[in-house]
Design an enzyme around this catalytic site. Structure first.
Site, PDB file in Angstrom:
ATOM      1  CE  LYS A  20      -3.887  -2.188   2.399  1.00 17.02           C
ATOM      2  NZ  LYS A  20      -4.694  -2.251   3.643  1.00 17.02           N
ATOM      3  CB  SER A  63      -1.675   0.856   8.123  1.00 23.31           C
ATOM      4  OG  SER A  63      -1.787   0.122   9.328  1.00 23.31           O
ATOM      5  CG  ASP A  64      -3.805  -5.224   5.931  1.00 24.97           C
ATOM      6  OD1 ASP A  64      -4.689  -4.754   5.189  1.00 24.97           O
ATOM      7  OD2 ASP A  64      -3.842  -6.385   6.386  1.00 24.97           O
ATOM      8  CB  THR A  65      -5.834  -4.098  11.032  1.00 26.85           C
ATOM      9  OG1 THR A  65      -5.236  -2.816  11.281  1.00 26.85           O
ATOM     10  CG2 THR A  65      -6.217  -4.741  12.359  1.00 26.85           C
ATOM     11  CB  ALA A 117       1.974  -4.377   9.342  1.00 30.20           C
TER      12      ALA A 117
END
Length: 199
Positions: A58, A73-75, A110
């Site tokens: 991203k 960011s990623d969750t 992250a």
């Protein structure tokens, strides 16, 4: 969709209003530049590697003409080693909440920031313990519309807060962005924070 601000100091490669609000809370105004990437986990990919890869992708995809540093960011919500994505429908959401009810799970978030210092990244893991959730509560929660687009089928910052017995780790990471780690990465990229931490 693209939103700009004359005071933007960072490009946010996400349309998430929660991430924008979290960044604003530490004095960082952003230009919103959502990206579209394939978020399918690779075969055998561990959850921490998965969220880190997506955050990097991203951040890289969000690079544009503005020359601002880019944050991706990623969750992921993880229970028994299984990554729980966004619910496909009411039945899927109910099944996920039943699986989380009365026990602990992990939320991994992250963050990656592309900028003058290169691609910098960090990952936060938070342990979340839910109380037992009754069937009528699961049905009522779905009816609110809140869980439809949330990883794991719940939003800790929303109505589902009443289901959370305790957390161990970063609350902001469960919402969508680990602010402690994010602030450190932004300072290394020269992005000014409210306290002048980039200097």
């Amino acid at each position: 969709m693209r939103e700009s601000s004359t005071t933007a100091v960072l490009c946010l490669a996400s349309a998430s209003p929660r991430r924008r609000e979290l960044l604003s809370s530490i004095g960082v105004e952003v230009e919103v530049r959502p990206v579209d990437i394939d978020e399918t986990p690779s075969v055998g990919e561990a959850a921490d590697a998965y969220v880190a890869r997506l955050a990097r992708q991203k951040a890289a995809a969000g690079v544009g003409p503005s020359s601002l540093p880019v944050l991706g960011s990623d969750t992921a919500v993880v229970c028994d080693g299984v990554i729980l994505g966004k619910p496909r429908d009411q039945q899927h959401a109910a099944a996920m909440l039943r699986g989380l009810s009365g026990r602990a799970h992990q939320v991994l978030t992250a963050v990656a920031v592309s900028g003058p210092a290169g691609m910098l990244e960090a990952c936060a893991t938070t342990r979340v313990v839910m109380r037992d959730i009754a069937e009528h509560e699961i049905a009522a929660y779905w009816a609110t519309g809140e869980p439809a687009d949330k990883a794991g089928g719940y939003a800790i910052q929303g109505l589902a807060a009443i289901f959370i017995e305790r957390i161990e780790g970063s609350h902001s990471a469960v919402v969508g962005l680990p602010l402690f780690e994010t602030a450190a990465l932004l300072a290394r990229q020269g992005v000014p924070l409210w306290n002048g931490a980039d200097r």
